[in-house]
Design a protein around this motif. Structure first.
Motif, PDB file in Angstrom:
ATOM      1  N   ARG A  63     -30.824  -6.772  12.146  1.00 33.54           N
ATOM      2  CA  ARG A  63     -30.717  -5.847  11.023  1.00 33.54           C
ATOM      3  C   ARG A  63     -32.048  -5.811  10.296  1.00 33.54           C
ATOM      4  O   ARG A  63     -32.854  -6.725  10.380  1.00 33.54           O
ATOM      5  CB  ARG A  63     -29.605  -6.274  10.068  1.00 33.54           C
ATOM      6  CG  ARG A  63     -29.852  -7.614   9.414  1.00 33.54           C
ATOM      7  CD  ARG A  63     -28.852  -7.859   8.297  1.00 33.54           C
ATOM      8  NE  ARG A  63     -28.993  -9.187   7.765  1.00 33.54           N
ATOM      9  CZ  ARG A  63     -29.924  -9.563   6.891  1.00 33.54           C
ATOM     10  NH1 ARG A  63     -30.806  -8.693   6.449  1.00 33.54           N
ATOM     11  NH2 ARG A  63     -29.993 -10.807   6.457  1.00 33.54           N
ATOM     12  N   GLU A  64     -32.273  -4.759   9.581  1.00 35.10           N
ATOM     13  CA  GLU A  64     -33.483  -4.637   8.780  1.00 35.10           C
ATOM     14  C   GLU A  64     -33.398  -5.576   7.585  1.00 35.10           C
ATOM     15  O   GLU A  64     -32.328  -5.752   6.996  1.00 35.10           O
ATOM     16  CB  GLU A  64     -33.646  -3.206   8.287  1.00 35.10           C
ATOM     17  CG  GLU A  64     -33.970  -2.216   9.384  1.00 35.10           C
ATOM     18  CD  GLU A  64     -35.334  -2.471  10.006  1.00 35.10           C
ATOM     19  OE1 GLU A  64     -36.281  -2.813   9.268  1.00 35.10           O
ATOM     20  OE2 GLU A  64     -35.436  -2.342  11.237  1.00 35.10           O
ATOM     21  N   ASP A  65     -34.506  -6.189   7.240  1.00 32.25           N
ATOM     22  CA  ASP A  65     -34.551  -7.003   6.040  1.00 32.25           C
ATOM     23  C   ASP A  65     -34.613  -6.085   4.827  1.00 32.25           C
ATOM     24  O   ASP A  65     -35.446  -5.177   4.763  1.00 32.25           O
ATOM     25  CB  ASP A  65     -35.783  -7.913   6.033  1.00 32.25           C
ATOM     26  CG  ASP A  65     -35.643  -9.061   7.017  1.00 32.25           C
ATOM     27  OD1 ASP A  65     -34.504  -9.422   7.330  1.00 32.25           O
ATOM     28  OD2 ASP A  65     -36.670  -9.604   7.444  1.00 32.25           O
ATOM     29  N   VAL A  66     -33.714  -6.316   3.900  1.00 34.57           N
ATOM     30  CA  VAL A  66     -33.677  -5.513   2.687  1.00 34.57           C
ATOM     31  C   VAL A  66     -33.895  -6.452   1.511  1.00 34.57           C
ATOM     32  O   VAL A  66     -33.159  -7.430   1.334  1.00 34.57           O
ATOM     33  CB  VAL A  66     -32.323  -4.782   2.534  1.00 34.57           C
ATOM     34  CG1 VAL A  66     -32.283  -3.996   1.244  1.00 34.57           C
ATOM     35  CG2 VAL A  66     -32.064  -3.892   3.740  1.00 34.57           C
ATOM     36  N   ILE A  67     -34.926  -6.179   0.726  1.00 34.32           N
ATOM     37  CA  ILE A  67     -35.202  -6.997  -0.443  1.00 34.32           C
ATOM     38  C   ILE A  67     -34.323  -6.516  -1.577  1.00 34.32           C
ATOM     39  O   ILE A  67     -34.317  -5.339  -1.918  1.00 34.32           O
ATOM     40  CB  ILE A  67     -36.689  -6.909  -0.843  1.00 34.32           C
ATOM     41  CG1 ILE A  67     -37.565  -7.408   0.310  1.00 34.32           C
ATOM     42  CG2 ILE A  67     -36.948  -7.682  -2.117  1.00 34.32           C
ATOM     43  CD1 ILE A  67     -39.039  -7.198   0.081  1.00 34.32           C
TER      44      ILE A  67
END
Length: 97
Positions: A63-67
């Motif tokens: 999954r994409e890293d989301v801050i």
């Protein structure tokens, strides 16, 4: 390879284990069984078998890293035993020489 008490003693020394006489005898038997089993596996013809690279055919889904900010600094420091308003304060553990 023949496993004897001297071999067990050397392996125990390398592993930093203390082994008494009874444990040494049990380890000789267990290690001998393991080596016998490995010798049995070496008898199998694996010339037509492709090497196994992965245990399954599944593809790893990333999954994409989301801050995102879950809690504020104030909330994070709320239960800290010691803090200066921005950082946790901890005891010094490394001395400079």
């Amino acid at each position: 390879m023949q496993i004897d008490k001297d071999t067990v003693a050397r392996i125990a020394h390398l592993a930093r284990l203390e082994v008494n006489e009874q444990e040494s005898e049990e380890l000789v038997q267990d290690m001998t069984k393991i080596l016998d089993f490995m010798a049995k596996l070496n008898e199998i013809d694996t010339t037509q078998v492709e090497p196994l690279i992965y245990m399954t055919n599944e593809v790893n889904t990333l999954r994409e890293d989301v801050i995102k900010q879950e809690i504020t600094h104030e909330e994070a420091l709320q239960n800290a035993p010691e803090h200066d308003g921005k950082h946790f304060l901890v005891a010094k553990v490394i001395e400079k020489k």
